[in-house]
Design a protein around this motif. Sequence first.
Motif, PDB file in Angstrom:
ATOM      1  N   ALA A 149       0.787  -1.156  -0.110  1.00  0.00           N
ATOM      2  CA  ALA A 149       0.073  -0.041   0.006  1.00  0.00           C
ATOM      3  C   ALA A 149       0.851   1.184  -0.138  1.00  0.00           C
ATOM      4  N   ARG A 150       2.018   1.123   0.709  1.00  0.00           N
ATOM      5  CA  ARG A 150       2.877   2.152   0.698  1.00  0.00           C
ATOM      6  C   ARG A 150       3.557   2.580  -0.621  1.00  0.00           C
ATOM      7  N   ILE A 151       3.900   1.530  -1.192  1.00  0.00           N
ATOM      8  CA  ILE A 151       4.538   1.773  -2.299  1.00  0.00           C
ATOM      9  C   ILE A 151       3.714   2.248  -3.590  1.00  0.00           C
ATOM     10  N   ALA A 152       2.301   1.958  -3.384  1.00  0.00           N
ATOM     11  CA  ALA A 152       1.396   2.304  -4.472  1.00  0.00           C
ATOM     12  C   ALA A 152       1.126   3.768  -4.155  1.00  0.00           C
ATOM     13  N   LYS A 153       1.100   4.168  -2.640  1.00  0.00           N
ATOM     14  CA  LYS A 153       0.902   5.568  -2.720  1.00  0.00           C
ATOM     15  C   LYS A 153       2.270   6.358  -3.087  1.00  0.00           C
ATOM     16  N   GLU A 154       3.272   6.061  -2.983  1.00  0.00           N
ATOM     17  CA  GLU A 154       4.511   6.655  -3.204  1.00  0.00           C
ATOM     18  C   GLU A 154       4.380   6.964  -4.792  1.00  0.00           C
ATOM     19  N   GLU A 155       4.268   5.795  -5.524  1.00  0.00           N
ATOM     20  CA  GLU A 155       3.981   5.761  -7.242  1.00  0.00           C
ATOM     21  C   GLU A 155       3.036   6.886  -7.533  1.00  0.00           C
ATOM     22  N   ALA A 156       1.853   6.898  -6.706  1.00  0.00           N
ATOM     23  CA  ALA A 156       0.860   8.075  -7.173  1.00  0.00           C
ATOM     24  C   ALA A 156       1.407   9.320  -6.980  1.00  0.00           C
ATOM     25  N   MET A 157       2.186   9.579  -5.662  1.00  0.00           N
ATOM     26  CA  MET A 157       2.882  10.721  -5.379  1.00  0.00           C
ATOM     27  C   MET A 157       4.031  11.219  -6.598  1.00  0.00           C
ATOM     28  N   ARG A 158       4.630  10.126  -7.225  1.00  0.00           N
ATOM     29  CA  ARG A 158       5.513  10.489  -8.393  1.00  0.00           C
ATOM     30  C   ARG A 158       4.822  10.924  -9.446  1.00  0.00           C
ATOM     31  N   ALA A 159       3.667  10.276  -9.692  1.00  0.00           N
ATOM     32  CA  ALA A 159       2.778  10.861 -10.737  1.00  0.00           C
ATOM     33  C   ALA A 159       2.478  12.084 -10.772  1.00  0.00           C
ATOM     34  N   GLY A 160       2.058  12.359  -9.476  1.00  0.00           N
ATOM     35  CA  GLY A 160       1.708  13.841  -9.181  1.00  0.00           C
ATOM     36  C   GLY A 160       2.668  14.685  -9.272  1.00  0.00           C
ATOM     37  N   LEU A 161       4.025  14.662  -8.774  1.00  0.00           N
ATOM     38  CA  LEU A 161       4.949  15.535  -9.014  1.00  0.00           C
ATOM     39  C   LEU A 161       5.218  15.736 -10.646  1.00  0.00           C
ATOM     40  N   ARG A 162       5.274  14.656 -11.402  1.00  0.00           N
ATOM     41  CA  ARG A 162       5.542  14.816 -12.829  1.00  0.00           C
ATOM     42  C   ARG A 162       4.383  15.394 -13.410  1.00  0.00           C
ATOM     43  N   GLU A 163       3.247  15.606 -12.824  1.00  0.00           N
ATOM     44  CA  GLU A 163       2.071  16.429 -13.445  1.00  0.00           C
ATOM     45  C   GLU A 163       2.274  18.044 -12.778  1.00  0.00           C
ATOM     46  N   GLY A 164       3.303  18.238 -12.171  1.00  0.00           N
ATOM     47  CA  GLY A 164       3.410  19.605 -11.626  1.00  0.00           C
ATOM     48  C   GLY A 164       3.083  19.746 -10.204  1.00  0.00           C
ATOM     49  N   GLY A 165       2.664  18.891  -9.562  1.00  0.00           N
ATOM     50  CA  GLY A 165       2.217  18.874  -8.303  1.00  0.00           C
ATOM     51  C   GLY A 165       3.557  19.053  -7.127  1.00  0.00           C
ATOM     52  N   HIS A 166       2.972  19.414  -5.837  1.00  0.00           N
ATOM     53  CA  HIS A 166       3.887  19.859  -4.701  1.00  0.00           C
ATOM     54  C   HIS A 166       3.875  18.895  -3.651  1.00  0.00           C
ATOM     55  N   THR A 167       4.857  18.495  -3.058  1.00  0.00           N
ATOM     56  CA  THR A 167       4.764  17.749  -2.058  1.00  0.00           C
ATOM     57  C   THR A 167       3.934  17.996  -0.784  1.00  0.00           C
ATOM     58  N   LEU A 168       4.065  19.400  -0.522  1.00  0.00           N
ATOM     59  CA  LEU A 168       3.072  19.832   0.577  1.00  0.00           C
ATOM     60  C   LEU A 168       1.622  19.741   0.584  1.00  0.00           C
ATOM     61  N   ASP A 169       1.087  19.443  -0.770  1.00  0.00           N
ATOM     62  CA  ASP A 169      -0.031  19.296  -1.183  1.00  0.00           C
ATOM     63  C   ASP A 169      -0.544  17.759  -1.334  1.00  0.00           C
ATOM     64  N   LEU A 170       0.348  17.152  -1.926  1.00  0.00           N
ATOM     65  CA  LEU A 170       0.253  15.631  -2.297  1.00  0.00           C
ATOM     66  C   LEU A 170       0.292  15.026  -0.776  1.00  0.00           C
ATOM     67  N   LEU A 171       1.048  15.608   0.159  1.00  0.00           N
ATOM     68  CA  LEU A 171       1.199  14.987   1.464  1.00  0.00           C
ATOM     69  C   LEU A 171       0.348  15.412   2.457  1.00  0.00           C
TER      70      LEU A 171
END
Length: 236
Positions: free
Chosen positions: A188-210
């Motif tokens: 589950a953690r790995i899946a969450k991290e993969e989703a975060m990486r996808a969000g970062l590639r789309e221009g997201g920010h860790t403060l919002d994604l987390l």
Amino acid sequence: MLGVAVRKIERAEPGIIAALRDAGVASVHEAQGRTGSMGAELGALVPGAIMGGSAVTALCAPGDNWMLHVAIELMQPGDVLVVATTSPSDDGYFGDVLAEYVRCRGGAGVVLDTGVRDVAVLRAERFPVWSRRVSAQGTIKQTLGAVNVPVICCGQRVVPGDVVLGDDDGVVVVARRRAAAVLADVQARIAKEEAMRAGLREGGHTLDLLGLREGLLQKGLRYVDGPVSWDAEGDL
């Protein structure tokens, strides 16, 4: 409990061990509530080595590696030898000959709360070993310890059959009875991290994604448009 060598222990399923190993020490440590990590002073002798297996434990007297010979004889393919001592010892408990013995038994690797020697050979052979020290000081074979009993190795309690994982980040222990549940949390953690990486590639920010931004604002963080002037105390 000294003077005993337990022949039969329960082990986790090989598929679960392999999946935990492939997930990596850091991910497993985080997924099980930041528990199970052995001390940071425990280092991988071979950079890039990866290990995962069921613990076969050896409890030894200081400066005495007799019980390693007993423990390795009882290892099964895929096991990890975990070495602890009744009192602290940095002597070189393990070297190239015992590494060959572990390899012949099908062992996955070794973790020692002691020293290791024959470093050049072990590195050349890329033998997976994690130890507290490197030491040329040899050991005797005189004092009974125990094999396949619970031990404390580098600050962590290890029960025979527990899952022991190692990589460049260190070593982590997963209780055998919790291995399947921990694997589910890791996935589950790995899946969450993969989703975060996808969000970062789309221009997201860790403060919002987390979900961290609101907490900063509640703590009083202010964003100020520059340029700004500072007083002598470094305040705005």
